[in-house]
Design a protein around this motif. Structure first.
Motif, PDB file in Angstrom:
ATOM      1  N   ILE A 198      33.747  48.006  43.077  1.00  0.00           N
ATOM      2  CA  ILE A 198      32.983  47.425  42.197  1.00  0.00           C
ATOM      3  C   ILE A 198      32.598  48.644  41.122  1.00  0.00           C
ATOM      4  N   PHE A 199      32.541  48.087  39.829  1.00  0.00           N
ATOM      5  CA  PHE A 199      32.188  49.004  38.340  1.00  0.00           C
ATOM      6  C   PHE A 199      31.084  48.445  37.936  1.00  0.00           C
ATOM      7  N   LYS A 249      23.232  46.006  32.972  1.00  0.00           N
ATOM      8  CA  LYS A 249      24.586  46.840  33.802  1.00  0.00           C
ATOM      9  C   LYS A 249      25.359  45.580  33.966  1.00  0.00           C
ATOM     10  N   LEU A 250      26.768  45.741  33.340  1.00  0.00           N
ATOM     11  CA  LEU A 250      27.774  44.795  33.517  1.00  0.00           C
ATOM     12  C   LEU A 250      28.391  44.947  34.705  1.00  0.00           C
ATOM     13  N   ILE A 251      28.655  44.017  35.568  1.00  0.00           N
ATOM     14  CA  ILE A 251      29.367  44.305  36.947  1.00  0.00           C
ATOM     15  C   ILE A 251      30.857  43.760  36.708  1.00  0.00           C
ATOM     16  N   LYS A 252      31.891  44.514  37.263  1.00  0.00           N
ATOM     17  CA  LYS A 252      33.074  43.935  37.172  1.00  0.00           C
ATOM     18  C   LYS A 252      33.901  44.715  38.509  1.00  0.00           C
ATOM     19  N   PHE A 253      35.094  44.264  38.851  1.00  0.00           N
ATOM     20  CA  PHE A 253      35.998  44.638  39.691  1.00  0.00           C
ATOM     21  C   PHE A 253      36.646  45.991  39.038  1.00  0.00           C
ATOM     22  N   ARG A 254      36.575  47.190  39.725  1.00  0.00           N
ATOM     23  CA  ARG A 254      37.287  48.263  39.110  1.00  0.00           C
ATOM     24  C   ARG A 254      38.786  48.177  39.225  1.00  0.00           C
ATOM     25  N   THR A 255      39.069  48.390  37.819  1.00  0.00           N
ATOM     26  CA  THR A 255      40.590  48.223  37.361  1.00  0.00           C
ATOM     27  C   THR A 255      41.219  49.815  37.534  1.00  0.00           C
ATOM     28  N   MET A 256      40.341  50.855  37.068  1.00  0.00           N
ATOM     29  CA  MET A 256      40.732  52.189  36.903  1.00  0.00           C
ATOM     30  C   MET A 256      40.508  53.096  38.082  1.00  0.00           C
ATOM     31  N   SER A 287      45.166  55.378  33.834  1.00  0.00           N
ATOM     32  CA  SER A 287      44.245  55.265  34.583  1.00  0.00           C
ATOM     33  C   SER A 287      44.150  54.036  35.400  1.00  0.00           C
ATOM     34  N   VAL A 288      44.882  52.998  35.000  1.00  0.00           N
ATOM     35  CA  VAL A 288      44.794  51.564  35.409  1.00  0.00           C
ATOM     36  C   VAL A 288      45.538  51.677  36.967  1.00  0.00           C
ATOM     37  N   THR A 289      45.128  51.299  37.963  1.00  0.00           N
ATOM     38  CA  THR A 289      45.805  51.267  39.099  1.00  0.00           C
ATOM     39  C   THR A 289      46.782  49.904  39.076  1.00  0.00           C
ATOM     40  N   LYS A 290      47.585  49.888  40.208  1.00  0.00           N
ATOM     41  CA  LYS A 290      48.624  48.741  40.142  1.00  0.00           C
ATOM     42  C   LYS A 290      47.742  47.562  40.610  1.00  0.00           C
ATOM     43  N   PHE A 291      46.979  47.541  41.425  1.00  0.00           N
ATOM     44  CA  PHE A 291      46.063  46.320  41.744  1.00  0.00           C
ATOM     45  C   PHE A 291      45.104  46.250  40.490  1.00  0.00           C
ATOM     46  N   GLY A 292      44.693  47.221  39.907  1.00  0.00           N
ATOM     47  CA  GLY A 292      43.659  46.938  38.573  1.00  0.00           C
ATOM     48  C   GLY A 292      44.563  46.189  37.533  1.00  0.00           C
ATOM     49  N   GLY A 293      45.741  46.490  37.421  1.00  0.00           N
ATOM     50  CA  GLY A 293      46.646  45.840  36.367  1.00  0.00           C
ATOM     51  C   GLY A 293      46.679  44.478  36.798  1.00  0.00           C
ATOM     52  N   PHE A 294      46.876  44.168  37.881  1.00  0.00           N
ATOM     53  CA  PHE A 294      46.756  42.645  38.380  1.00  0.00           C
ATOM     54  C   PHE A 294      45.486  41.840  38.064  1.00  0.00           C
ATOM     55  N   LEU A 295      44.598  42.504  38.576  1.00  0.00           N
ATOM     56  CA  LEU A 295      43.067  42.208  38.216  1.00  0.00           C
ATOM     57  C   LEU A 295      42.816  41.902  36.451  1.00  0.00           C
ATOM     58  N   ARG A 296      43.390  42.765  35.537  1.00  0.00           N
ATOM     59  CA  ARG A 296      43.138  42.711  34.412  1.00  0.00           C
ATOM     60  C   ARG A 296      44.111  41.394  33.894  1.00  0.00           C
ATOM     61  N   LYS A 297      45.426  41.472  34.229  1.00  0.00           N
ATOM     62  CA  LYS A 297      46.243  40.374  33.690  1.00  0.00           C
ATOM     63  C   LYS A 297      45.805  38.942  34.385  1.00  0.00           C
ATOM     64  N   GLU A 300      36.910  40.106  35.826  1.00  0.00           N
ATOM     65  CA  GLU A 300      35.569  39.543  35.388  1.00  0.00           C
ATOM     66  C   GLU A 300      34.707  38.825  36.444  1.00  0.00           C
ATOM     67  N   LEU A 301      35.532  38.441  37.373  1.00  0.00           N
ATOM     68  CA  LEU A 301      34.696  37.469  38.385  1.00  0.00           C
ATOM     69  C   LEU A 301      33.305  37.971  38.701  1.00  0.00           C
ATOM     70  N   PRO A 302      32.761  39.213  39.157  1.00  0.00           N
ATOM     71  CA  PRO A 302      31.499  39.648  39.398  1.00  0.00           C
ATOM     72  C   PRO A 302      30.723  39.213  38.206  1.00  0.00           C
ATOM     73  N   GLN A 303      31.080  39.162  36.858  1.00  0.00           N
ATOM     74  CA  GLN A 303      30.273  38.996  35.802  1.00  0.00           C
ATOM     75  C   GLN A 303      29.448  37.564  35.774  1.00  0.00           C
ATOM     76  N   LEU A 304      30.033  36.744  36.657  1.00  0.00           N
ATOM     77  CA  LEU A 304      29.153  35.468  37.057  1.00  0.00           C
ATOM     78  C   LEU A 304      27.785  35.878  37.451  1.00  0.00           C
ATOM     79  N   ILE A 305      27.639  36.959  38.097  1.00  0.00           N
ATOM     80  CA  ILE A 305      26.268  37.423  38.492  1.00  0.00           C
ATOM     81  C   ILE A 305      25.343  37.711  37.285  1.00  0.00           C
ATOM     82  N   ASN A 306      26.012  38.476  36.439  1.00  0.00           N
ATOM     83  CA  ASN A 306      25.323  38.709  35.013  1.00  0.00           C
ATOM     84  C   ASN A 306      24.960  37.517  34.277  1.00  0.00           C
ATOM     85  N   VAL A 307      25.951  36.486  34.450  1.00  0.00           N
ATOM     86  CA  VAL A 307      25.433  35.236  33.692  1.00  0.00           C
ATOM     87  C   VAL A 307      24.144  34.544  34.504  1.00  0.00           C
TER      88      VAL A 307
END
Length: 183
Positions: free
Chosen positions: A36-37, A50-57, A73-83, A88-95
């Protein structure tokens, strides 16, 4: 009117997508050790939130706008999450808690002074920032602050219920690539 849809969709999204979120969290534990980022961003009326995201880097990546970060800096899994835009899924909490809307200008960092100035001139900060919007589905990111601020203002001044759904559907269906990462 859009706040009602924001509440409904963020609640339903959290309710039905938590198993996917949990799976991404566990994979993220193996990927970076800290899935979590949380980052302070500029919100409505230029107030911090405070914006909440899954960490991609990688965890030690400097806190800068994506276009200034190194692609390495972008991890392989992070690249998948970004693509897939699943980062962005945890931002539903921000909403849900009212810091963001599903549709609005993507929240910037406080050190993105040119973008803040351009958005301030155009009244963009009179609205909640969003998970997606016209800039995102048209591949216009924070590396072009004047162009993005103009598009953000146009989107917010002309935001109808039809456009609200159009931007969400465009994002979910894969239109736009999200914020690009620097070299």
């Amino acid at each position: 009117m859009t706040r009602i849809f924001d509440l409904l969709f963020s609640f339903l999204g959290i309710l039905f997508l938590w198993p996917i979120g949990l799976l991404l969290y566990v994979i993220g534990l193996f990927d970076t050790g800290s899935p979590i980022f949380v980052q302070v961003r500029v919100g409505k009326n230029k107030k911090p939130f405070k914006l909440i995201k899954f960490r991609t880097m990688n965890v030690d990546t400097k806190s800068v706008a994506s276009h200034l970060a190194s692609q390495a800096s972008v991890t392989k899994f992070g690249g998948f999450l970004r693509k897939s835009k699943l980062d962005e899924l945890p931002q539903l909490i921000n909403v849900l808690i009212g810091d963001m809307s599903l549709v609005g200008a993507r929240p910037c960092l406080f050190n993105q002074e040119e973008l803040i100035q351009e958005r301030d001139i155009r009244g963009v900060f009179n609205y909640l920032p969003g998970i997606t919007g016209l800039g995102q589905i048209n591949n216009i990111d924070m590396s072009t602050p004047v162009k993005l601020a103009k598009l953000d203002a146009e989107m917010l001044q002309n935001l109808t219920l039809i456009n609200y759904f159009k931007y969400i559907i465009g994002t979910v269906s894969g239109k736009g690539q999200g914020d690009r990462v620097g070299k």
